[in-house]
Design an enzyme around this catalytic site. Structure first.
Site, PDB file in Angstrom:
ATOM      1  N   ASN A  83     -12.178 -34.393   0.760  1.00 33.58           N
ATOM      2  CA  ASN A  83     -13.415 -33.626   0.718  1.00 33.58           C
ATOM      3  C   ASN A  83     -14.036 -33.528  -0.669  1.00 33.58           C
ATOM      4  O   ASN A  83     -15.232 -33.277  -0.791  1.00 33.58           O
ATOM      5  CB  ASN A  83     -13.121 -32.216   1.254  1.00 33.58           C
ATOM      6  CG  ASN A  83     -14.272 -31.266   1.056  1.00 33.58           C
ATOM      7  OD1 ASN A  83     -15.322 -31.382   1.694  1.00 33.58           O
ATOM      8  ND2 ASN A  83     -14.093 -30.312   0.142  1.00 33.58           N
ATOM      9  N   TYR A 147     -25.841 -40.956  -5.036  1.00 33.99           N
ATOM     10  CA  TYR A 147     -25.073 -40.102  -4.117  1.00 33.99           C
ATOM     11  C   TYR A 147     -25.151 -40.646  -2.691  1.00 33.99           C
ATOM     12  O   TYR A 147     -24.139 -40.777  -2.005  1.00 33.99           O
ATOM     13  CB  TYR A 147     -25.624 -38.683  -4.176  1.00 33.99           C
ATOM     14  CG  TYR A 147     -24.955 -37.704  -3.235  1.00 33.99           C
ATOM     15  CD1 TYR A 147     -23.688 -37.205  -3.527  1.00 33.99           C
ATOM     16  CD2 TYR A 147     -25.573 -37.293  -2.062  1.00 33.99           C
ATOM     17  CE1 TYR A 147     -23.059 -36.313  -2.664  1.00 33.99           C
ATOM     18  CE2 TYR A 147     -24.947 -36.400  -1.190  1.00 33.99           C
ATOM     19  CZ  TYR A 147     -23.692 -35.909  -1.509  1.00 33.99           C
ATOM     20  OH  TYR A 147     -23.085 -35.031  -0.654  1.00 33.99           O
TER      21      TYR A 147
END
Length: 248
Positions: A83, A147
Site C-alpha cells: 500500500n 503518478y
C-alpha cells in the site's frame, strides 16, 4: 464472514490513511499484523495490537527483511498489502524531470514488485497479495503524469502476478481508490463534484475492500483491480456537466 483468524498479514504504508485503517480492520478480523512504514510508529502499532517494522519500500533488501519478519514472528505469511506510496503533482509533460519519474517509479511501482516477489517466496497456497493502484491509472489528472503512469503499471503487474502465482495458490489483486480523506488526498471542491456520491472516500471504505480481497471469501477473485471510487469512473456527474454548460 471475511474472518482473518489465524492469518498473518504485512501492510506497508501502515501508519496512516488507508494503511492504518486496514491494520485496524485486519486486527478486528483476527489477523496478526506486521505494520510497516517509515519512521518510528511503534506506539501507534501497539495501540491496535500490531507489530511495527520500519521499512523503506524502495529498498528491496528491506522489503525482504519485512516479509521475513512476519515468518519469524508468527511462523507464516498469508497476506501482503503493498500500500505504501507517494504523490508528486504539478509537473506537466513539458516540464517532466527524470527525478520525478524515478522517485515515483521506485516508491510507487518497484516497492510493489519487491513486495509481491518477497511475499510470494514465503507464502503457501491460499495466500493473498493486494496492491494499491489508483483511479488515476485510468482517469489521469493534468500534472500528475508520473503518478498515473506508475499506478497504471501497478494494474499491469497485478495481472502478471495473478497469472504467474496462481499455480502456487496465491491470488493477486488490487484496489483502485478515488480521492480518499488521507494526508495524500487532494481535498478540493472538484473531487467532491466529480463524485456521484457527492463526497470523497474515507480510508475505512478502502480497507473494507482490501479486507474482502484478503479473505478466503474472495477465493475466486484473482488478477482484478477493483475500482473503489463511489462511481466516479462511470462518467461525468450532473454537477460537472452543469458547470461546463454554464461556461459555454
Amino acid at each position: 464472514m471475511f474472518s482473518l483468524i489465524g492469518k498473518v498479514a504485512v501492510i506497508t504504508g501502515g501508519a496512516g490513511g488507508i494503511g492504518f485503517a486496514t491494520v485496524q480492520r485486519f486486527r478486528a478480523a483476527g489477523a496478526h499484523v506486521i505494520m510497516s512504514d517509515l519512521g518510528d510508529h511503534e506506539a501507534r502499532a501497539e495501540e491496535v495490537g500490531a507489530v511495527y517494522h520500519a521499512c523503506d519500500v524502495s529498498d528491496e533488501s528491506q522489503v525482504g527483511a519485512l516479509m521475513q519478519r512476519a515468518v519469524d514472528a508468527f511462523g507464516q505469511l498469508d497476506i501482503a498489502v503493498n500500500n505504501a506510496g507517494i504523490v508528486i503533482t504539478g509537473e506537466s509533460i513539458l516540464e517532466a524531470m527524470a527525478e520525478t519519474y524515478q522517485k515515483q517509479y521506485d516508491i510507487n511501482l518497484m516497492s510493489q514488485v519487491y513486495g509481491m516477489r518477497e511475499a510470494a517466496h514465503r507464502m503457501k497456497p491460499g495466500a493473498s497479495i493486494i496492491n494499491t493502484a489508483s483511479l488515476s491509472a485510468n482517469r489521469v489528472a493534468a500534472g500528475a503524469g508520473a503518478y498515473a503512469a506508475m499506478k497504471a503499471a501497478t494494474v499491469s503487474i497485478t495481472r502478471s502476478g495473478a497469472l504467474e502465482l496462481g499455480r502456487k495458490g496465491i491470488r493477486v489483486n488490487a484496489i483502485s481508490p478515488s480521492t480518499t480523506h488521507t494526508a495524500m488526498g487532494w481535498l478540493n471542491r472538484l473531487n467532491t463534484l466529480a463524485s456521484p456520491l457527492g463526497r470523497i472516500a474515507q480510508p475505512e471504505e478502502m480497507a473494507a475492500v482490501i479486507h474482502f480481497l484478503a479473505s478466503d471469501d474472495a477465493s475466486w477473485v484473482n488478477g482484478q483491480t477493483i475500482a473503489v471510487d463511489g462511481g466516479q469512473s462511470a462518467g461525468i456527474t450532473p454537477e460537472i456537466a452543469q458547470i461546463v454548460n454554464a461556461s459555454e
